[in-house]
Design an enzyme around this catalytic site. Structure first.
Site, PDB file in Angstrom:
ATOM      1  N   SER A 121       0.706  -1.709   0.042  1.00  0.00           N
ATOM      2  CA  SER A 121       0.015   0.455   0.050  1.00  0.00           C
ATOM      3  C   SER A 121       0.954   1.047  -0.361  1.00  0.00           C
ATOM      4  O   SER A 121       0.475   2.409  -0.031  1.00  0.00           O
ATOM      5  CB  SER A 121      -1.257  -0.371   1.160  1.00  0.00           C
ATOM      6  OG  SER A 121       0.178  -0.013   2.666  1.00  0.00           O
ATOM      7  N   HIS A 142      -3.694  -3.439  -6.036  1.00  0.00           N
ATOM      8  CA  HIS A 142      -3.359  -3.234  -4.818  1.00  0.00           C
ATOM      9  C   HIS A 142      -5.066  -2.953  -4.356  1.00  0.00           C
ATOM     10  O   HIS A 142      -5.733  -2.855  -4.332  1.00  0.00           O
ATOM     11  CB  HIS A 142      -2.834  -1.525  -4.016  1.00  0.00           C
ATOM     12  CG  HIS A 142      -3.752  -1.109  -2.924  1.00  0.00           C
ATOM     13  ND1 HIS A 142      -4.349   0.561  -2.062  1.00  0.00           N
ATOM     14  CD2 HIS A 142      -3.482  -1.736  -1.103  1.00  0.00           C
ATOM     15  CE1 HIS A 142      -3.515   0.444  -0.892  1.00  0.00           C
ATOM     16  NE2 HIS A 142      -3.726  -1.008  -0.652  1.00  0.00           N
ATOM     17  N   GLU A 154      -6.088  -0.807  -6.610  1.00  0.00           N
ATOM     18  CA  GLU A 154      -5.354   0.124  -7.648  1.00  0.00           C
ATOM     19  C   GLU A 154      -4.238  -0.777  -8.803  1.00  0.00           C
ATOM     20  O   GLU A 154      -3.495  -1.454  -7.898  1.00  0.00           O
ATOM     21  CB  GLU A 154      -4.896   1.499  -6.793  1.00  0.00           C
ATOM     22  CG  GLU A 154      -5.473   2.022  -6.185  1.00  0.00           C
ATOM     23  CD  GLU A 154      -4.895   3.157  -5.149  1.00  0.00           C
ATOM     24  OE1 GLU A 154      -4.395   4.326  -4.964  1.00  0.00           O
ATOM     25  OE2 GLU A 154      -3.952   2.483  -4.016  1.00  0.00           O
ATOM     26  N   ASN A 192      -4.437   6.384  -0.588  1.00  0.00           N
ATOM     27  CA  ASN A 192      -3.399   6.229   0.595  1.00  0.00           C
ATOM     28  C   ASN A 192      -2.729   7.511   1.316  1.00  0.00           C
ATOM     29  O   ASN A 192      -2.780   8.130   2.270  1.00  0.00           O
ATOM     30  CB  ASN A 192      -2.670   4.845   0.894  1.00  0.00           C
ATOM     31  CG  ASN A 192      -2.740   3.933   1.860  1.00  0.00           C
ATOM     32  OD1 ASN A 192      -3.711   4.064   1.967  1.00  0.00           O
ATOM     33  ND2 ASN A 192      -2.129   2.242   1.599  1.00  0.00           N
TER      34      ASN A 192
END
Length: 557
Positions: A121, A142, A154, A192
């Site tokens: 991540s 991800h 992702e 994130n």
């Protein structure tokens, strides 16, 4: 033609890894699930069976489908079991040295044409890929937690990832029923990078004792419309995981102070206060792994609605003539208060001589508000609480225009006033306890959730919300991702009700810019400087939905 993935391997069967196994097996793909030992394998098997059993209990999965799903999973110890799979997804802890060792071994074990993927991540996919002799076949995939539920994936390409590998993984995401967003190898990717700056800022707010944990979380749920408060979310993620992600993003992402872990995070990790997994983080839980919050020494005492030194309020004066003033009149009258409304300039203020509380909702101009409060000081009887609904101006500046600053508070109603349940009660350094208690009691009578905070720019909600929106604009400005991809990432990956650009167009780019400028003036932190693109759009008159154009064109709608 996209390659056909008939079998995949998953390395690491913690909560995330087991969730990824479930996603593949749910969609008819055979999975080799690998752990480092028999004990770890048993824990991983328990994670998967627990998740699927819960899905059956909730009616989300038929028993026959669960049994078929589990039959597709081959649990094995050791990476050698992955010798014939088409794709491997690694989901081990966020440690670069560990991931590089695993990828070097996968390179030896797996077939030459197999794709190797990391679920990292925050770490550099490129740095992981060069541990292999096939970096062109390494990609980031991800998933978001819980993987079976969250729609976003992702897809992270490095500068050497082959185009056909990216295309094949994108097709696989569609087969899994996921929305794939393809991006470059940048710290934090999309979700994130935006999420953890906001979470880190919330910790700083708590660490400075600006507001309580309960008030910060309630403010963002009720005022920001988010599914969880930031501190409760950090407990769910794990403070150790959050620290590693923040630290990695800070070091890889240009040392932006927005991502420099707040010292309290490191202290909590050192003390073993990791969140739900350890039974205690920002909150205390019934037992390790439980989601049930139990009272602790920081849990606030219940306050009687009209106690704690509150003054009696029967009649309320509302000053203003716009939508906010009309909403305030509706809310106060609906709660049983006698209401006197005065339109400043058009009507004398003398009608407020007998009210117990005045709430102003005039133009967001410091000079206008100070002049009004100076006039109220001469009209209102002693002991009347004078409240401003400002969302961005210093309440203390308004209070000092009167001879009774102890009676002045901020009452910031999240708009639209009749619909939103949150009120931010803003105390200045001169606000008295009686005025604060009165504001609390009035909010309780209105059926509103009140959070108490200090007199800083943005209070709680805007101080946390607008920097997150500003960060999204900076990401767009850098050409890293599109408006649609960023909105998808936050809605599908984080469960946000709206994406940042949808929200910016709704609230108005000029409003966002004014709020961000106020925060930057007060904090003087370069990470809070307004994004130049935001300033340029406002200058061009692209103010959002009401103007017909903002980050999107609304003229056709």
């Amino acid at each position: 033609m996209a390659r056909e993935f008939t079998s995949v391997g998953v390395v690491g069967l913690g909560t995330m890894g087991a969730g990824i196994v479930e996603v593949f097996a749910r969609n008819g793909i055979d999975v080799v699930a690998v752990e480092v030992s028999e004990a770890a394998l048993d824990r991983g098997r328990a994670n998967l069976t627990g998740s699927t059993d819960r899905a059956v209990a909730r009616g989300k999965l038929a028993e026959a489908d669960r049994d078929a799903l589990l039959a597709r999973v081959d649990f094995q110890v050791g990476l050698d079991a992955l010798h014939s799979v088409d794709l491997v997804v690694e989901a081990v802890p966020e440690r670069l040295d560990l991931k590089r060792r695993i990828f070097a071994e996968l390179d030896r074990v797996c077939r030459p044409e197999a794709i190797l993927a990391t679920n990292t991540s925050s770490l550099s996919v490129t740095e992981v890929s060069v541990a292999t002799g096939r970096p062109q076949q390494v990609v980031g995939i991800h998933f978001f937690n819980p993987a079976p539920v969250m729609k976003l994936v992702e897809v992270v390409r490095t500068v050497v990832t082959a185009a056909d590998v990216v295309a094949d993984v994108e097709a696989l995401c569609a087969r899994l029923g996921k929305v794939g967003v393809t991006i470059g190898d940048r710290a934090g990717f999309i979700a994130n990078a935006l999420l953890f700056g906001y979470l880190n800022h919330a910790v700083a707010m708590f660490e400075s004792r600006y507001a309580s944990r309960e008030d910060i979380d309630a403010a963002m749920k009720l005022g920001g419309g988010l599914p969880m408060g930031p501190l409760a979310l950090l407990d769910l993620i794990g403070l150790d995981t959050a620290y590693e992600i923040l630290d990695t993003m800070y070091r890889r992402g240009g040392r932006d102070r927005r991502h420099a872990p707040v010292p309290l995070v490191r202290q909590m990790v050192t003390a073993g206060l990791l969140g739900r997994k350890s039974g205690r983080g920002f909150y205390t839980y019934e037992k390790p792994g439980s989601s049930k919050v139990v009272p602790d020494e920081s849990t606030p005492q219940e306050r009687p609605a009209a106690g704690d030194g509150a003054r009696r309020v029967a009649r309320v004066g509302v000053v203003g003539s716009g939508a906010t003033a009309a909403g305030l009149v509706e809310v106060f009258a609906g709660a049983g208060f006698d209401v006197v409304q005065v339109a400043p300039g058009a009507e004398p203020l003398d009608g407020l001589a007998e009210v117990d509380l005045v709430v102003e909702a005039v133009a967001e101009d410091l000079g206008v508000k100070k002049e009004l409060f100076a006039s109220l000081d001469g009209v209102c009887k002693p002991g009347v609480v004078l409240a401003t609904t400002t969302s961005s101006l210093p309440v203390i500046d308004i209070a000092m225009a009167t001879g009774r600053p102890a009676d002045v508070v901020g009452l910031h109603f999240s708009g639209p006033v009749p619909a939103r349940p949150l009120v931010e009660i803003v105390r200045t350094i001169r606000t008295g306890e009686e005025a604060t208690a009165t504001a609390r009691a009035v909010c309780a009578t209105l059926g509103r959730t009140a959070v108490v905070c200090g007199d800083r720019a943005g209070f709680v909600v805007d101080a946390l919300l607008f920097p997150y929106l500003n960060d999204a604009v900076k990401m767009l400005e850098a050409g890293y991702a599109t408006v649609d991809d960023i909105d998808h990432a936050m809605k599908l990956g984080c469960g946000y009700p709206t994406g940042p650009f949808e929200l910016l167009d709704a609230v108005g780019l000029d409003v966002a810019l004014a709020s961000q400028r106020a925060l930057y003036r007060e904090l003087r932190d370069p990470g809070f400087a307004p994004a130049p693109l935001l300033e340029h759009l406002v200058t061009a008159g692209y103010l959002g939905r009401e103007a017909g154009r903002g980050f999107r064109d609304h003229t056709a709608h």
